[in-house]
Write an enzyme that holds these catalytic residues in place. Structure first.
Site: not given
Ligand code: SAH
Ligand code: SF4
Length: 367
Positions: A93, A360
């Site tokens: 990704e 994150c």
């Protein structure tokens, strides 16, 4: 044998290829400019190349490499996460984050908490967060990529291709990438050579020419590679995932701490600052009751004393495999305040793309 991915080739290799095909060497420069200045994504798009060469390129080179299969936009449309399929069936990704667009700025301006500036206000930023591996071998307990395990290293071309995908997309809206962080899936320093080769390729003045200072590499703390990176004296920014200021706590979250403890990591960081004169960033995922306490802030400040650095703290993002909770707003500000009182600059990073699992540590392939 599968056709080589064109983004894996540097200018010299393309020049050699052209020579081996009996083409003049200036063809390589034309191809390089087509790829990195015009963002062509198929051989047929190169208007200045002879038809026979375009056909040969189409047959013998791969222009795609990583295939976008799905994207998700956050509800505020500022964050896009794209899932790519690799030729061998693995997935990675990469995330685009837009900051500082006029629509982002509240009008009339609302008061901000103390210390929270509107950095970049008026200057839109387009930050890419890209992957260096499919999965990750480091096993950090709170990270979705770590939870999925290691699949494989990405080639330099697969790293470059993520940037070119978004560069093309932004180019179509008359915009461009402003920052690249190697903080997606994987540990960049576990895949050192390919990661740095990708940065060099993107930095090439005759190609994409993306400034070294606008890259940030983030590492979990692989000491030999931090030293090597220091010796290379690059302009690229370095971030270290610290998350705890004593070994027992850090080890419980980041297994790599058994191999390289905090003292060793910080010693390598001091070496980096000495060698490069550059400020280093420490990343800290604030976890409620674990590492967001005043005591942790004081211990951290003591350890970082005298080091040219700043701390990037971010409230923990939720992942399936980890029970810890994000810090509270109050604890986060208290943490920041305590560090700053001790002379360590600290920013609390805004969480982005949480509703699409693009924050994150949330990147992992899931259907
Ligand atoms: N492997 C590198 C870069 C990718 S991870 C590294 O570990 O530094 C990017 C950042 O996200 C790291 O600082 C990592 O510690 C942090 N991170 C991982 N999981 C997180 C989570 N659940 N919430 C907040 N930050 C997380
Ligand atoms: Fe790997 Fe970084 Fe996730 Fe740790 S935090 S598992 S090093 S990607």
């Amino acid at each position: 044998m599968p056709a080589p991915l064109i983004y894996n080739l540097d200018l010299n290799s393309i020049t050699e290829l052209m020579t081996s095909w009996g083409e003049p060497s200036y063809r390589a420069k034309q191809i390089w400019a087509g790829l990195y200045q015009h963002f062509y994504q198929s051989a047929s798009q190169f208007p200045n190349l002879p038809k026979a060469l375009r056909e040969k390129m189409a047959n013998e080179l791969d222009f795609v490499g990583i295939e976008p299969v799905r994207y998700l936009d956050s509800s505020d449309k500022q964050t896009r996460k794209t899932l790519f399929k690799l030729p061998d069936g693995h997935f990675i990704e990469a995330v685009l984050m837009r900051y500082g667009d006029p629509a982002d700025v509240p009008s009339p301006p609302t008061p901000l908490p103390p210390g929270e500036g509107r950095r970049g206000e008026g200057k839109p930023r387009r930050t890419l967060c890209i992957s260096t591996q499919a999965g990750c071998a480091m096993g950090c307990v709170f990270c979705a990529t770590g939870q999925m395990g290691f699949k494989r290293h990405l080639t330099s071309g697969e790293i470059v291709a993520q940037v070119m995908y978004y560069a093309r997309l932004l180019h179509e809206e008359n915009s461009s990438v402003t920052n690249i962080v190697l903080m997606g899936m994987g540990e960049p320093f576990h895949n050192y050579d390919h990661t740095l080769a990708a940065i060099d390729r993107l930095n090439d003045p005759d190609g994409y020419h993306f400034g070294a200072r606008r890259f940030t590499v983030s590492t979990v703390g692989l000491v030999p590679q931090i030293k090597r990176f220091a010796d290379e004296k690059r302009q690229v920014n370095l971030a270290i995932s610290l998350h705890a200021s004593d070994d027992a706590l850090r080890q419980s979250m980041l297994p790599v701490n058994k191999k390289y403890n905090i003292d060793e990591v910080l010693e390598a960081c001091r070496y980096y600052v000495d060698q490069t004169g550059r400020r280093i960033t420490f990343e800290w995922a604030l976890i409620h009751g674990v590492n967001d306490t005043p005591e942790e802030a004081r211990k951290l400040a003591a350890r970082l004393k005298g080091l040219l650095c700043h701390v990037n703290a971010i409230p923990l993002n939720p992942t399936h495999g980890y029970q810890g909770r994000a810090t509270t707003r109050e604890s986060a500000w208290r943490f920041k305040e305590l560090l700053e009182q001790a002379g360590i600059p600290c920013t609390i990073r805004m969480r982005r793309g949480i509703d699409i699992q693009a924050g994150c540590g949330q990147l992992a392939f899931s259907v």
